[in-house]
Design a protein around this motif. Structure first.
Motif, PDB file in Angstrom:
ATOM      1  N   LEU A 159       0.833  -1.205   0.000  1.00 21.01           N
ATOM      2  CA  LEU A 159       0.000   0.000   0.000  1.00 21.01           C
ATOM      3  C   LEU A 159       0.867   1.254   0.000  1.00 21.01           C
ATOM      4  O   LEU A 159       1.918   1.300   0.661  1.00 21.01           O
ATOM      5  N   PRO A 160       0.432   2.289  -0.709  1.00 15.24           N
ATOM      6  CA  PRO A 160       1.210   3.540  -0.719  1.00 15.24           C
ATOM      7  C   PRO A 160       1.101   4.276   0.613  1.00 15.24           C
ATOM      8  O   PRO A 160       0.111   4.154   1.329  1.00 15.24           O
ATOM      9  N   ILE A 161       2.138   5.037   0.901  1.00 11.66           N
ATOM     10  CA  ILE A 161       2.159   5.902   2.086  1.00 11.66           C
ATOM     11  C   ILE A 161       1.553   7.244   1.696  1.00 11.66           C
ATOM     12  O   ILE A 161       1.923   7.836   0.672  1.00 11.66           O
ATOM     13  N   ILE A 162       0.621   7.720   2.520  1.00  8.87           N
ATOM     14  CA  ILE A 162      -0.101   8.967   2.245  1.00  8.87           C
ATOM     15  C   ILE A 162       0.860  10.140   2.066  1.00  8.87           C
ATOM     16  O   ILE A 162       0.703  10.951   1.166  1.00  8.87           O
ATOM     17  N   GLY A 163       1.868  10.238   2.914  1.00  9.24           N
ATOM     18  CA  GLY A 163       2.769  11.391   2.897  1.00  9.24           C
ATOM     19  C   GLY A 163       4.040  11.186   2.096  1.00  9.24           C
ATOM     20  O   GLY A 163       5.041  11.854   2.354  1.00  9.24           O
ATOM     21  N   HIS A 164       3.993  10.288   1.119  1.00  9.52           N
ATOM     22  CA  HIS A 164       5.205  10.026   0.329  1.00  9.52           C
ATOM     23  C   HIS A 164       5.762  11.324  -0.254  1.00  9.52           C
ATOM     24  O   HIS A 164       5.061  12.101  -0.879  1.00  9.52           O
ATOM     25  N   ASN A 165       7.047  11.542   0.016  1.00  9.25           N
ATOM     26  CA  ASN A 165       7.720  12.745  -0.461  1.00  9.25           C
ATOM     27  C   ASN A 165       9.169  12.356  -0.761  1.00  9.25           C
ATOM     28  O   ASN A 165       9.988  12.236   0.153  1.00  9.25           O
TER      29      ASN A 165
END
Length: 181
Positions: A159-165
């Motif tokens: 699952l992707p991380i919401i705060g991906h930066n």
């Protein structure tokens, strides 16, 4: 020794045999300092947990975290150092409960999804009542096992991380690599 005394005092003052599970229910990545920020900026949960494994020593020398992929399962191990297990097995067990409960709460914060482990193993003795584990983790753990681990579905850790930066992620990784070096 100081860590054990603090945890023993917390257990005595609260009279909560499931204190680790309960603290974990409200923990956040910030408890892991820079490692938590690295996790928050990671692209996906698998990478976030791999970052925890790689950099946990920058935060604490009391645990070893490591991961393994077996088929369709992602396994996260949490092992307190042997000295902790020898000195205070009760607080070592509490710390593992905190780590696993906290991991599942952090997973929710990072992905926006409430996930639960498929299995949990604990090297510690089975408590008389395990209903709190079932309430918090939605599973009945296996006790007296050779290791401490939670097993997640491999598809869930993708699952992707919401705060991906990517920029922040690279910055935090560089800081942690310098700290470890």
């Amino acid at each position: 020794e100081l860590n054990c005394k603090i945890m023993e005092t917390a257990l005595r003052l609260t009279s909560d045999p499931f204190l680790g599970l309960h603290i974990g229910e409200t923990t956040s990545p910030v408890v892991l300092g820079l490692v938590g920020h690295l996790m928050e900026s990671s692209p996906d949960l698998k990478t976030a947990l791999a970052n925890l494994e790689q950099f946990v020593r920058a935060v604490t020398k009391l645990y070893d975290f490591y991961t393994e992929i077996r088929g369709e399962e992602f396994i996260l191990y949490c092992e307190p150092i042997p000295a902790w297990n020898s000195l205070s097995p009760e607080t070592a067990s509490m710390s593992v409960d905190l780590a696993f409960s906290g991991t599942m709460h952090i997973v929710k914060l990072l992905t926006g999804k409430k996930l639960y482990p498929v299995r949990m193993s604990s090297r510690y003795p089975r408590p008389r009542d395990t209903r709190e584990y079932v309430r918090v983790l939605k599973i009945e753990p296996s006790f007296n096992q050779p290791c401490n681990c939670v097993v997640l579905r491999l598809r869930d850790v993708q699952l992707p991380i919401i705060g991906h930066n990517p920029t922040l992620n690279a910055f935090f990784r560089e800081l942690l690599e310098k700290e470890i070096a």
